[in-house]
Design an enzyme around this catalytic site. Structure first.
Site, PDB file in Angstrom:
ATOM      1  N   GLY A 136       3.108   2.249  10.758  1.00  0.00           N
ATOM      2  CA  GLY A 136       4.104   3.305  10.612  1.00  0.00           C
ATOM      3  C   GLY A 136       4.870   3.630  11.880  1.00  0.00           C
ATOM      4  CD  GLU A 144      -2.675   5.393   6.898  1.00  0.00           C
ATOM      5  OE1 GLU A 144      -2.687   5.434   5.653  1.00  0.00           O
ATOM      6  OE2 GLU A 144      -1.733   4.903   7.553  1.00  0.00           O
ATOM      7  CB  SER A 146       5.672  -1.966  11.928  1.00  0.00           C
ATOM      8  OG  SER A 146       5.322  -0.625  12.214  1.00  0.00           O
ATOM      9  CG  ASN A 175      -1.721   1.229   1.408  1.00  0.00           C
ATOM     10  OD1 ASN A 175      -1.783   2.059   0.495  1.00  0.00           O
ATOM     11  ND2 ASN A 175      -2.354   1.375   2.564  1.00  0.00           N
ATOM     12  CG  HIS A 193      -5.654   1.855   5.428  1.00  0.00           C
ATOM     13  ND1 HIS A 193      -5.200   2.772   6.350  1.00  0.00           N
ATOM     14  CD2 HIS A 193      -4.630   0.991   5.218  1.00  0.00           C
ATOM     15  CE1 HIS A 193      -3.940   2.463   6.676  1.00  0.00           C
ATOM     16  NE2 HIS A 193      -3.585   1.382   6.008  1.00  0.00           N
ATOM     17  CE  LYS A 237      -0.049   3.146   4.803  1.00  0.00           C
ATOM     18  NZ  LYS A 237       0.064   3.212   6.255  1.00  0.00           N
ATOM     19  CD  GLU A 271      -3.073  -2.416   7.391  1.00  0.00           C
ATOM     20  OE1 GLU A 271      -1.976  -2.653   6.872  1.00  0.00           O
ATOM     21  OE2 GLU A 271      -3.706  -1.376   7.185  1.00  0.00           O
TER      22      GLU A 271
HETATM   23  P1  13P Z   1       3.381   0.319   7.554  1.00  0.00           P
HETATM   24  O1  13P Z   1       3.848  -0.962   6.941  1.00  0.00           O
HETATM   25  O2  13P Z   1       4.099   1.541   7.034  1.00  0.00           O
HETATM   26  O3  13P Z   1       3.332   0.241   9.049  1.00  0.00           O
HETATM   27  O4  13P Z   1       1.849   0.549   7.068  1.00  0.00           O
HETATM   28  C1  13P Z   1       0.960  -0.500   7.173  1.00  0.00           C
HETATM   29  C2  13P Z   1      -0.258  -0.138   6.446  1.00  0.00           C
HETATM   30  O5  13P Z   1      -1.009   0.735   6.847  1.00  0.00           O
HETATM   31  C3  13P Z   1      -0.550  -0.845   5.181  1.00  0.00           C
HETATM   32  O6  13P Z   1      -1.845  -0.612   4.743  1.00  0.00           O
END
Ligand code: 13P
Length: 242
Positions: A169, A97, A201, A8, A95, A10, A163
């Site tokens: 992150g 976010e 992560s 992803n 997600h 983002k 997640e």
């Molecule tokens: P990270 O791997 O940067 O922690 O992000 C995970 C994520 O949100 C994937 O959708």
């Protein structure tokens, strides 16, 4: 089932980022491994170019979100049909976010997941608890409620991504026992043929241990999917058959 390693991106990546995909292809000596699925969800601006340039090498591409409607007066939104038309095979929905930044509800996520299936895409439905919810001992209940509310109505193939919000992150990950407990819990609430990914992560250094956990059928990778070296390390650590 084949494992699924999904990147992803983002809100990261300009057209020059195609160099990372070319580098990844080079590492795999010209084509993606055929015993596992490798998916990249770039920003929508790059989807069509990537899908038309690199699908022949066995990589799959997906969107990061879709609208629940197929078309209409929704300025700035993208429908599942549009993603499919651009070459997507998957779309991430719900997600954390998007749940946080756009106040998306479980009901909206479910509608998006159904829209994705109607358009011929596999939705990757994201669930996961916050740090406060885990510390309060509510992680299993929170995820169960998200699954009840967000999974598509249509009984076809979809993917679930667990997640934990606090692991995204941050460099933090749950213990292996906690991942195993949550994935068994999610498996109990869904079918045996649904892939359940872990995200938060994931990096080359922890991928092998996490991907070996029972009922972990792949990974949803954020930051480490942006660099060919790191993503290659994670893909290589995945078992083919899960
Ligand atoms: P990270 O791997 O940067 O922690 O992000 C995970 C994520 O949100 C994937 O959708």
């Amino acid at each position: 089932m084949k494992s699924l390693i999904a990147g992803n991106w983002k809100m990261n990546g300009l057209s020059a980022a195609s160099a990372e995909i070319k580098a990844l292809i080079t590492k795999f000596a010209g084509s993606a491994p055929d015993d596992r699925d490798v998916l990249i969800c770039p920003p929508a601006t790059l989807l069509m170019a990537f899908a038309s340039s690199f699908s022949d090498e066995g990589f799959e591409f997906g969107g990061q979100d879709c609208h629940a409607n197929a078309s209409g007066a929704h300025t700035g939104d993208i429908s599942a049909e549009m993603l499919a038309d651009a070459g997507a095979a998957y779309v991430i929905v719900g997600h954390s976010e998007r749940r946080a930044d756009h106040a998306e509800t479980d009901a909206q996520v479910k509608a998006k997941a159904d829209a994705a299936l109607n358009a011929g895409l596999s939705p990757i439905v994201c669930v996961g608890e916050t740090r406060e919810e885990r510390e309060a001992g509510k992680a299993l209940d929170v995820v169960a409620a998200q699954l009840d509310g967000s999974l598509p109505q249509t009984p076809s193939a979809f993917v679930i991504a667990y997640e934990p919000v606090w692991a995204i992150g941050t460099g933090l990950t749950p213990t292996i026992d906690d991942i195993a407990e949550m994935h068994a819990h999610i498996r109990n609430k869904t079918r045996a043929d649904i892939r359940v990914l872990y995200g938060g992560s994931v990096k080359p250094a922890n991928a092998q241990e996490i991907l070996a956990v029972k009922d972990v059928n792949g990974a949803l990778v954020g930051g480490a999917s942006l660099k060919a070296d790191d993503f290659y390390g994670i893909i290589s650590a995945a078992p083919g058959d899960v």
